[in-house]
Each structure stands twice: as structure tokens, then as C-alpha cells.
Design a protein around this motif. Structure first.
Motif, PDB file in Angstrom:
ATOM      1  N   UNK A 125       0.787  -1.224   0.000  1.00 36.22           N
ATOM      2  CA  UNK A 125       0.000   0.000   0.000  1.00 36.22           C
ATOM      3  C   UNK A 125       0.821   1.278   0.000  1.00 36.22           C
ATOM      4  N   UNK A 126       2.140   1.167  -0.127  1.00 41.89           N
ATOM      5  CA  UNK A 126       2.982   2.361  -0.217  1.00 41.89           C
ATOM      6  C   UNK A 126       2.809   2.992  -1.590  1.00 41.89           C
ATOM      7  N   UNK A 127       2.527   4.296  -1.604  1.00 40.44           N
ATOM      8  CA  UNK A 127       2.338   4.978  -2.878  1.00 40.44           C
ATOM      9  C   UNK A 127       3.681   5.391  -3.480  1.00 40.44           C
ATOM     10  N   UNK A 128       3.830   5.097  -4.766  1.00 43.64           N
ATOM     11  CA  UNK A 128       4.998   5.480  -5.552  1.00 43.64           C
ATOM     12  C   UNK A 128       4.532   6.323  -6.718  1.00 43.64           C
ATOM     13  N   UNK A 129       5.309   7.348  -7.031  1.00 38.50           N
ATOM     14  CA  UNK A 129       5.050   8.143  -8.219  1.00 38.50           C
ATOM     15  C   UNK A 129       6.294   8.157  -9.091  1.00 38.50           C
ATOM     16  N   UNK A 130       6.079   8.155 -10.400  1.00 42.86           N
ATOM     17  CA  UNK A 130       7.140   8.432 -11.360  1.00 42.86           C
ATOM     18  C   UNK A 130       6.719   9.750 -11.982  1.00 42.86           C
ATOM     19  N   UNK A 131       7.616  10.756 -11.943  1.00 43.32           N
ATOM     20  CA  UNK A 131       7.184  12.088 -12.349  1.00 43.32           C
ATOM     21  C   UNK A 131       8.286  12.878 -13.018  1.00 43.32           C
ATOM     22  N   UNK A 132       7.873  13.871 -13.803  1.00 45.16           N
ATOM     23  CA  UNK A 132       8.769  14.855 -14.381  1.00 45.16           C
ATOM     24  C   UNK A 132       8.271  16.231 -13.960  1.00 45.16           C
ATOM     25  N   UNK A 133       9.173  17.096 -13.547  1.00 44.55           N
ATOM     26  CA  UNK A 133       8.828  18.481 -13.232  1.00 44.55           C
ATOM     27  C   UNK A 133       8.922  19.256 -14.541  1.00 44.55           C
ATOM     28  N   UNK A 134       7.792  19.770 -15.021  1.00 41.88           N
ATOM     29  CA  UNK A 134       7.798  20.505 -16.289  1.00 41.88           C
ATOM     30  C   UNK A 134       7.897  22.012 -16.077  1.00 41.88           C
ATOM     31  N   UNK A 135       7.617  22.449 -14.843  1.00 41.94           N
ATOM     32  CA  UNK A 135       7.770  23.861 -14.474  1.00 41.94           C
ATOM     33  C   UNK A 135       8.237  23.885 -13.027  1.00 41.94           C
ATOM     34  N   UNK A 136       9.363  24.538 -12.751  1.00 42.76           N
ATOM     35  CA  UNK A 136       9.992  24.498 -11.431  1.00 42.76           C
ATOM     36  C   UNK A 136       9.161  25.083 -10.302  1.00 42.76           C
ATOM     37  N   UNK A 137       8.325  26.063 -10.597  1.00 41.86           N
ATOM     38  CA  UNK A 137       7.632  26.756  -9.515  1.00 41.86           C
ATOM     39  C   UNK A 137       6.159  26.919  -9.836  1.00 41.86           C
ATOM     40  N   UNK A 138       5.345  26.816  -8.793  1.00 47.60           N
ATOM     41  CA  UNK A 138       3.899  26.992  -8.877  1.00 47.60           C
ATOM     42  C   UNK A 138       3.457  27.623  -7.566  1.00 47.60           C
ATOM     43  N   UNK A 139       2.406  28.440  -7.582  1.00 46.92           N
ATOM     44  CA  UNK A 139       1.967  29.066  -6.336  1.00 46.92           C
ATOM     45  C   UNK A 139       1.241  28.105  -5.392  1.00 46.92           C
ATOM     46  N   UNK A 140       0.919  26.890  -5.837  1.00 45.72           N
ATOM     47  CA  UNK A 140       0.129  25.962  -5.020  1.00 45.72           C
ATOM     48  C   UNK A 140       0.933  24.738  -4.603  1.00 45.72           C
ATOM     49  N   UNK A 141       0.659  24.237  -3.391  1.00 48.62           N
ATOM     50  CA  UNK A 141       1.229  22.978  -2.939  1.00 48.62           C
ATOM     51  C   UNK A 141       0.729  21.850  -3.823  1.00 48.62           C
ATOM     52  N   UNK A 142      -0.591  21.839  -4.082  1.00 50.06           N
ATOM     53  CA  UNK A 142      -1.163  20.836  -4.980  1.00 50.06           C
ATOM     54  C   UNK A 142      -2.401  21.405  -5.652  1.00 50.06           C
ATOM     55  N   UNK A 143      -2.696  20.853  -6.842  1.00 49.01           N
ATOM     56  CA  UNK A 143      -3.920  21.227  -7.544  1.00 49.01           C
ATOM     57  C   UNK A 143      -5.096  20.705  -6.750  1.00 49.01           C
ATOM     58  N   UNK A 144      -6.166  21.466  -6.717  1.00 47.30           N
ATOM     59  CA  UNK A 144      -7.348  21.034  -5.958  1.00 47.30           C
ATOM     60  C   UNK A 144      -7.892  19.714  -6.482  1.00 47.30           C
ATOM     61  N   UNK A 145      -7.875  19.520  -7.793  1.00 52.08           N
ATOM     62  CA  UNK A 145      -8.443  18.307  -8.363  1.00 52.08           C
ATOM     63  C   UNK A 145      -7.443  17.162  -8.429  1.00 52.08           C
ATOM     64  N   UNK A 146      -6.148  17.426  -8.294  1.00 53.57           N
ATOM     65  CA  UNK A 146      -5.154  16.381  -8.492  1.00 53.57           C
ATOM     66  C   UNK A 146      -5.262  15.283  -7.443  1.00 53.57           C
ATOM     67  N   UNK A 147      -5.068  15.618  -6.175  1.00 53.38           N
ATOM     68  CA  UNK A 147      -5.095  14.556  -5.169  1.00 53.38           C
ATOM     69  C   UNK A 147      -6.524  14.162  -4.848  1.00 53.38           C
ATOM     70  N   UNK A 148      -7.436  15.058  -5.033  1.00 54.34           N
ATOM     71  CA  UNK A 148      -8.819  14.765  -4.664  1.00 54.34           C
ATOM     72  C   UNK A 148      -9.531  13.930  -5.723  1.00 54.34           C
ATOM     73  N   UNK A 149      -8.977  13.876  -6.927  1.00 52.69           N
ATOM     74  CA  UNK A 149      -9.590  13.093  -7.987  1.00 52.69           C
ATOM     75  C   UNK A 149      -9.744  11.641  -7.568  1.00 52.69           C
ATOM     76  N   UNK A 150      -8.658  11.077  -7.026  1.00 56.19           N
ATOM     77  CA  UNK A 150      -8.669   9.662  -6.692  1.00 56.19           C
ATOM     78  C   UNK A 150      -9.305   9.386  -5.340  1.00 56.19           C
TER      79      UNK A 150
END
Length: 194
Positions: A125-150
Motif C-alpha cells: 500500500x505504499x504509494x509510488x510516483x514516477x514524475x517529471x517536473x515541467x515547471x519548477x515553480x507553482x503558487x500551489x502545494x497541490x492542484x485542488x483536483x489532483x489529489x482529490x480526484x482519486x
């Protein structure tokens, strides 16, 4: 991913390990990891800090827990940072071919950066992500819909999580308190949102 986005962040090699830790006190944790790793954080907010030492090549995110009682002393997630969205897609393909369910996010704000990513859970049950940073900076910790989607409980504490705080506190469940374990797991899951 619609097109092959190239990483906005340079690092040694083709990939590096990413660890996200829930911390009770961001300032104390920053002081500790500054000393341990011998580098300053490359990004710091009131509820977040990131270290990116080159030796060892690591992306370490420290995320303020939503209250000391919700801190489980477990990483919020593990990750492998890659240099292109094509590499994210390849990882997604390997996981899916092996029968592992995946969840993808494109151009999502996460850890105060814009990312393309794929998520999967290991057998424990450990969550793993494979990711690429396409923009170094954003004003938000997370998108409202990103983590809440699942999982809609990811961004807001559920009643069960609030009850788990009262029921379990920081004590391991035993005897009749064992019924509280599922609430504790739900609380840990909610704390794992990056």
C-alpha cells in the motif's frame, strides 16, 4: 501525455529517488535535514521544504502534517523523478502491463511545481510516483483536483479521520482499540497527499 515534456529541473543521471515526508514541525525538520545533507533547501514555504543534494542525488520533500496528531512518522509517498514525460509514460506502460493499477496526472500542481506523473501502490500500500517536473515553480502545494480526484478525503479530513485522532491518539491500537486501526489507516492516507 500529449507531448514529450522535458524536465525543468536538472539532476545527475537519468532518474533519482524522491521521498516525501510528513513532518510535525517544518522549521525543526529543515534544520535537521540541512545538517544531515549539508545543503540548504532549494524551495521553502511555510508548510513545505525541498532539498535536492547532488550527493546523494535525491529529491526530499518535507510536508507539514495537518496537525501533530495526524503525523504517522511514515513517508507520505515515494517517487522516482525522471527527465521527460516520455519516461513517465514508459513507467506507466510497464506497470499496467504487469497488471498494476495506475493513476496519471498531467500538468498538475504538486509540491509547488507543475508535474506530469503516474501513481501506483506497492503490495503493502505504499504509494509510488514516477514524475517529471515541467515547471519548477507553482503558487500551489497541490492542484485542488489532483489529489482529490482519486480520493475525496485526501484534501479534507473526514469524520472518520477526526474520530481516529480522538480514538487512537498516538498510541498503537490494542485490544478493543484495534477497531480504530482502519480509522488510523484512513488518517495516514489523508496525510499522504503531497
Amino acid at each position: 501525455m500529449k507531448q514529450n515534456a522535458i524536465s525543468a529541473v536538472d539532476f545527475p543521471g537519468r532518474a533519482r529517488v524522491h521521498i516525501g515526508l510528513a513532518v510535525a514541525d517544518i522549521e525543526r525538520s529543515v534544520d535537521f535535514y540541512r545538517t544531515l545533507l549539508g545543503v540548504e533547501p532549494c524551495k521553502q514555504r511555510t508548510d513545505y521544504a525541498k532539498f535536492e543534494p547532488t550527493e546523494p542525488s535525491l529529491n526530499l520533500s518535507l510536508i507539514q502534517a495537518r496537525g501533530a496528531k495526524s503525523l504517522s512518522n511514515r513517508p507520505t509517498h515515494y517517487g522516482i523523478q525522471v527527465k521527460s514525460s516520455e519516461a513517465v509514460e514508459k513507467a506507466s506502460g510497464r506497470l499496467q502491463q504487469a497488471g498494476v493499477p495506475v493513476r496519471t496526472e498531467e500538468q498538475t500542481s504538486c509540491c509547488y511545481a507543475i508535474q506530469d506523473k503516474v501513481w501506483a501502490e506497492d503490495p503493502d500500500g505504499n504509494e509510488w510516483e514516477v514524475f517529471v517536473v515541467t515547471q519548477k515553480d507553482s503558487p500551489k502545494l497541490h492542484s485542488e483536483d489532483a489529489c482529490c480526484e482519486a480520493d475525496s478525503e485526501c484534501c479534507e479530513e473526514s469524520e472518520a479521520i477526526q474520530k481516529a485522532r480522538e480514538c487512537c491518539q498516538d498510541e498503537p491500537p490494542t485490544g478493543t482499540a484495534a477497531a480504530c486501526e482502519s480509522d488510523r489507516q484512513e488518517r495516514e492516507k489523508a496525510a499522504s497527499c503531497c
